[in-house]
Design a protein around this motif. Structure first.
Motif, mmCIF file in Angstrom:
data_model
loop_
_atom_site.group_PDB
_atom_site.id
_atom_site.type_symbol
_atom_site.label_atom_id
_atom_site.label_comp_id
_atom_site.label_asym_id
_atom_site.label_seq_id
_atom_site.Cartn_x
_atom_site.Cartn_y
_atom_site.Cartn_z
ATOM 1 N N THR A 32 0.829 -1.209 0.000
ATOM 2 C CA THR A 32 0.000 0.000 0.000
ATOM 3 C C THR A 32 0.860 1.254 0.000
ATOM 4 O O THR A 32 0.549 2.242 -0.671
ATOM 5 C CB THR A 32 -0.938 0.003 1.218
ATOM 6 N N GLY A 33 1.959 1.222 0.745
ATOM 7 C CA GLY A 33 2.861 2.370 0.792
ATOM 8 C C GLY A 33 3.645 2.593 -0.479
ATOM 9 O O GLY A 33 4.188 3.681 -0.699
ATOM 10 N N GLY A 34 3.736 1.562 -1.331
ATOM 11 C CA GLY A 34 4.435 1.708 -2.604
ATOM 12 C C GLY A 34 5.880 2.101 -2.462
ATOM 13 O O GLY A 34 6.344 3.054 -3.109
ATOM 14 N N SER A 35 6.633 1.369 -1.615
ATOM 15 C CA SER A 35 8.022 1.743 -1.385
ATOM 16 C C SER A 35 8.879 0.527 -1.064
ATOM 17 O O SER A 35 8.368 -0.547 -0.735
ATOM 18 C CB SER A 35 8.118 2.750 -0.233
ATOM 19 N N ILE A 36 10.194 0.727 -1.160
ATOM 20 C CA ILE A 36 11.188 -0.274 -0.793
ATOM 21 C C ILE A 36 12.031 0.302 0.334
ATOM 22 O O ILE A 36 12.407 1.477 0.289
ATOM 23 C CB ILE A 36 12.104 -0.624 -1.991
ATOM 24 N N SER A 37 12.329 -0.519 1.331
ATOM 25 C CA SER A 37 13.177 -0.063 2.436
ATOM 26 C C SER A 37 14.314 -1.049 2.655
ATOM 27 O O SER A 37 14.160 -2.258 2.467
ATOM 28 C CB SER A 37 12.357 0.107 3.717
ATOM 29 N N VAL A 38 15.473 -0.514 3.069
ATOM 30 C CA VAL A 38 16.693 -1.305 3.227
ATOM 31 C C VAL A 38 17.212 -1.149 4.658
ATOM 32 O O VAL A 38 17.284 -0.015 5.168
ATOM 33 C CB VAL A 38 17.785 -0.863 2.233
ATOM 34 N N TYR A 39 17.606 -2.268 5.275
ATOM 35 C CA TYR A 39 18.056 -2.266 6.669
ATOM 36 C C TYR A 39 19.369 -3.026 6.819
ATOM 37 O O TYR A 39 19.599 -4.023 6.129
ATOM 38 C CB TYR A 39 17.021 -2.938 7.584
ATOM 39 N N HIS A 40 20.172 -2.584 7.771
ATOM 40 C CA HIS A 40 21.359 -3.338 8.147
ATOM 41 C C HIS A 40 20.991 -4.271 9.291
ATOM 42 O O HIS A 40 20.230 -3.905 10.202
ATOM 43 C CB HIS A 40 22.486 -2.404 8.580
ATOM 44 N N LEU A 41 21.533 -5.498 9.254
ATOM 45 C CA LEU A 41 21.267 -6.500 10.277
ATOM 46 C C LEU A 41 22.506 -6.721 11.135
ATOM 47 O O LEU A 41 23.618 -6.840 10.614
ATOM 48 C CB LEU A 41 20.856 -7.827 9.636
ATOM 49 N N SER A 42 22.313 -6.805 12.440
ATOM 50 C CA SER A 42 23.410 -7.076 13.360
ATOM 51 C C SER A 42 23.632 -8.577 13.499
ATOM 52 O O SER A 42 22.775 -9.388 13.118
ATOM 53 C CB SER A 42 23.114 -6.468 14.734
ATOM 54 N N ASP A 43 24.772 -8.959 14.067
ATOM 55 C CA ASP A 43 25.105 -10.373 14.230
ATOM 56 C C ASP A 43 24.124 -11.098 15.144
ATOM 57 O O ASP A 43 23.973 -12.322 15.048
ATOM 58 C CB ASP A 43 26.523 -10.523 14.783
ATOM 59 N N ASP A 44 23.452 -10.346 16.030
ATOM 60 C CA ASP A 44 22.492 -10.969 16.941
ATOM 61 C C ASP A 44 21.081 -11.035 16.365
ATOM 62 O O ASP A 44 20.129 -11.378 17.064
ATOM 63 C CB ASP A 44 22.472 -10.245 18.287
ATOM 64 N N GLY A 45 20.939 -10.681 15.067
ATOM 65 C CA GLY A 45 19.641 -10.758 14.403
ATOM 66 C C GLY A 45 18.791 -9.513 14.518
ATOM 67 O O GLY A 45 17.700 -9.462 13.927
ATOM 68 N N SER A 46 19.252 -8.505 15.218
ATOM 69 C CA SER A 46 18.452 -7.288 15.366
ATOM 70 C C SER A 46 18.518 -6.441 14.101
ATOM 71 O O SER A 46 19.505 -6.459 13.357
ATOM 72 C CB SER A 46 18.921 -6.479 16.579
ATOM 73 N N ILE A 47 17.432 -5.701 13.865
ATOM 74 C CA ILE A 47 17.296 -4.862 12.680
ATOM 75 C C ILE A 47 17.558 -3.407 13.064
ATOM 76 O O ILE A 47 16.914 -2.875 13.979
ATOM 77 C CB ILE A 47 15.890 -4.985 12.071
ATOM 78 N N ALA A 48 18.479 -2.755 12.384
ATOM 79 C CA ALA A 48 18.741 -1.333 12.613
ATOM 80 C C ALA A 48 17.713 -0.502 11.848
ATOM 81 O O ALA A 48 17.048 -1.005 10.936
ATOM 82 C CB ALA A 48 20.154 -0.984 12.165
ATOM 83 N N PRO A 49 17.536 0.779 12.182
ATOM 84 C CA PRO A 49 16.627 1.637 11.411
ATOM 85 C C PRO A 49 17.010 1.656 9.934
ATOM 86 O O PRO A 49 18.170 1.459 9.567
ATOM 87 C CB PRO A 49 16.822 3.012 12.060
ATOM 88 N N ALA A 50 16.017 1.881 9.085
ATOM 89 C CA ALA A 50 16.238 1.856 7.635
ATOM 90 C C ALA A 50 17.315 2.847 7.210
ATOM 91 O O ALA A 50 17.336 3.992 7.678
ATOM 92 C CB ALA A 50 14.945 2.157 6.908
ATOM 93 N N VAL A 51 18.220 2.398 6.337
ATOM 94 C CA VAL A 51 19.245 3.285 5.789
ATOM 95 C C VAL A 51 18.811 3.869 4.445
ATOM 96 O O VAL A 51 19.424 4.819 3.949
ATOM 97 C CB VAL A 51 20.589 2.542 5.610
ATOM 98 N N GLN A 52 17.744 3.286 3.864
ATOM 99 C CA GLN A 52 17.275 3.769 2.563
ATOM 100 C C GLN A 52 15.801 3.415 2.409
ATOM 101 O O GLN A 52 15.394 2.278 2.662
ATOM 102 C CB GLN A 52 18.092 3.129 1.431
ATOM 103 N N VAL A 53 14.993 4.387 2.019
ATOM 104 C CA VAL A 53 13.582 4.167 1.704
ATOM 105 C C VAL A 53 13.314 4.817 0.361
ATOM 106 O O VAL A 53 13.579 6.011 0.169
ATOM 107 C CB VAL A 53 12.646 4.755 2.772
ATOM 108 N N ILE A 54 12.811 4.022 -0.592
ATOM 109 C CA ILE A 54 12.575 4.510 -1.952
ATOM 110 C C ILE A 54 11.066 4.458 -2.225
ATOM 111 O O ILE A 54 10.493 3.377 -2.361
ATOM 112 C CB ILE A 54 13.315 3.663 -2.995
ATOM 113 N N PRO A 55 10.393 5.620 -2.310
ATOM 114 C CA PRO A 55 8.953 5.647 -2.594
ATOM 115 C C PRO A 55 8.682 5.762 -4.098
ATOM 116 O O PRO A 55 9.527 6.235 -4.865
ATOM 117 C CB PRO A 55 8.497 6.910 -1.867
ATOM 118 N N PHE A 56 7.494 5.334 -4.501
ATOM 119 C CA PHE A 56 7.105 5.390 -5.919
ATOM 120 C C PHE A 56 5.721 6.008 -6.046
ATOM 121 O O PHE A 56 4.884 5.886 -5.158
ATOM 122 C CB PHE A 56 7.107 3.991 -6.534
#
Length: 372
Positions: free
Chosen positions: A131-155
């Motif tokens: 619904t948001g029409g976007s792609i988001s990219v995240y860095h993952l830590s060694d313990d499996g945790s997700i960091a805040p998005a480093v890139q969000v591309i809307p369309f």
């Protein structure tokens, strides 16, 4: 006598290895309530196709799942189908006990996340928002945790149908070498290509796109195991488009209907997967049909040939999976509230019911993995 003991040793070793393995089915669902079970784990018997529940976790609408390359972490689209909301979450999975533990959650960067994928390094997560029409990219830590998005591309793109008034990202797919991402946009009738480069703070860079037939609604993709061809199921047109793949480029070679009989007024194709040997391709059809379309694949040309259809034993087969051995295909019937197990004939590609069926509220995603 020596031969006898040798064969006996092999048999015992084979038996031990079989006992030491555990194959798990992971189920995501539209549970509609964070206080109800939404993420399920079942043990799968690779000889009989039977399923036994091991654990479950209370989480809100975990609509789509993927695993880390080592299988230790589950990543999910969560808070899906909720106005103004959407997140991606991570969970630890203990393959010895089958238990799940929550780790982290981040905003999805757009409403209604529907697809997540992980880079083979285990360091990056990419999400698609419908619904948001976007792609988001995240860095993952060694313990499996997700960091805040480093890139969000809307369309902002659109196309000709009522369902296509805005962009709708329905999947994000790594190329075989994992150096490109391909993203079908159901709302825009486009498959966009991005170079994936972790040396940059924002890893995705657009390299181009291919346009699909207007009104076709491209949804999910599957690369052939040989890496030479890619197949895209078109939800709104009920077709599969075949492309030759090379170095981030898609060249069309075939488009074939995934339906039997006369044209329908409404199509709702959904998921697409290969058999492990690459000889057969399977596509799920919802709407009026509720079946799995079966195609044989020419490994040299990439072209498809229809081989048959299998009723899914339930309504609205949103997602399905094939076990690592290729002996079984499991279907999640979302509206039917059931998961049905089929045995797969490796020679013909055809499916037969095993008799195994479990009840799950609105199952939307299936993953299967064997652990040693």
């Amino acid at each position: 006598m020596k031969k006898y003991y040798f064969l006996l040793t092999l048999a015992l070793l084979s038996s031990y290895c079989s006992l030491a393995q555990s194959t798990y089915l992971f189920i995501g669902s539209y549970n509609g309530d964070k206080d109800k079970e939404g993420l399920y784990v079942y043990r799968f018997d690779t000889e009989t196709g039977s399923l036994s529940k091991v654990s479950a976790y209370h989480v809100f609408n975990p609509s789509f799942l993927t695993l880390s390359p080592d299988g230790k972490y589950i990543y999910a689209c969560t808070e899906t189908r909720t106005p103004g909301m959407g997140s991606v979450s991570s969970f630890a999975f203990d393959s010895k006990t089958g238990n799940v533990r929550f780790i982290s959650k981040q905003d999805s960067g757009g409403e209604n996340p529907v697809y997540v994928t992980v880079h083979r390094s285990g360091k990056w997560l990419i999400n698609g928002n419908y619904t948001g029409g976007s792609i988001s990219v995240y860095h993952l830590s060694d313990d499996g945790s997700i960091a805040p998005a480093v890139q969000v591309i809307p369309f902002k793109d659109s196309s000709i149908r009522v369902q296509q008034k805005s962009a709708h990202i329905h999947s994000v797919n790594f190329s075989p070498q994992q150096d490109y991402i391909f993203s079908p946009d159901l709302g825009a009738d486009k498959i966009r290509a991005y170079a994936f480069d972790t040396e940059h703070g924002e890893p995705l860079k657009i390299t181009g796109f291919v346009s699909t037939v207007p009104g076709s609604g491209p949804r999910h993709m599957a690369f052939h195991p040989n890496g030479k061809f890619v197949y895209n199921v078109e939800e709104l047109a009920g077709a599969v488009s075949v492309y030759r793949y090379h170095n981030g480029q898609l060249d069309s070679i075939q488009r074939i209907m995934a339906h039997d009989g006369k044209p329908l007024s409404f199509y709702s194709s959904a998921d697409i997967h290969f058999s492990p040997d690459g000889r057969f391709l399977y596509v799920s059809n919802r709407g009026e049909e509720n079946n799995i379309a079966i195609f044989s694949v020419n490994g040299k040309t990439g072209r498809l040939k229809p081989e048959g259809f299998q009723d899914t034993g339930g309504e609205h087969p949103r997602n399905f999976t094939i076990d690592p051995s290729g002996k079984f295909l499991l279907v999640a019937n979302q509206i039917g509230n059931n998961i049905v197990v089929f045995r797969r004939d490796a020679r013909t590609g055809l499916l037969t019911k095993t008799g195994t069926e479990i009840k799950v509220t609105a199952p939307s995603c299936l993953l299967i993995r064997t652990y040693l």
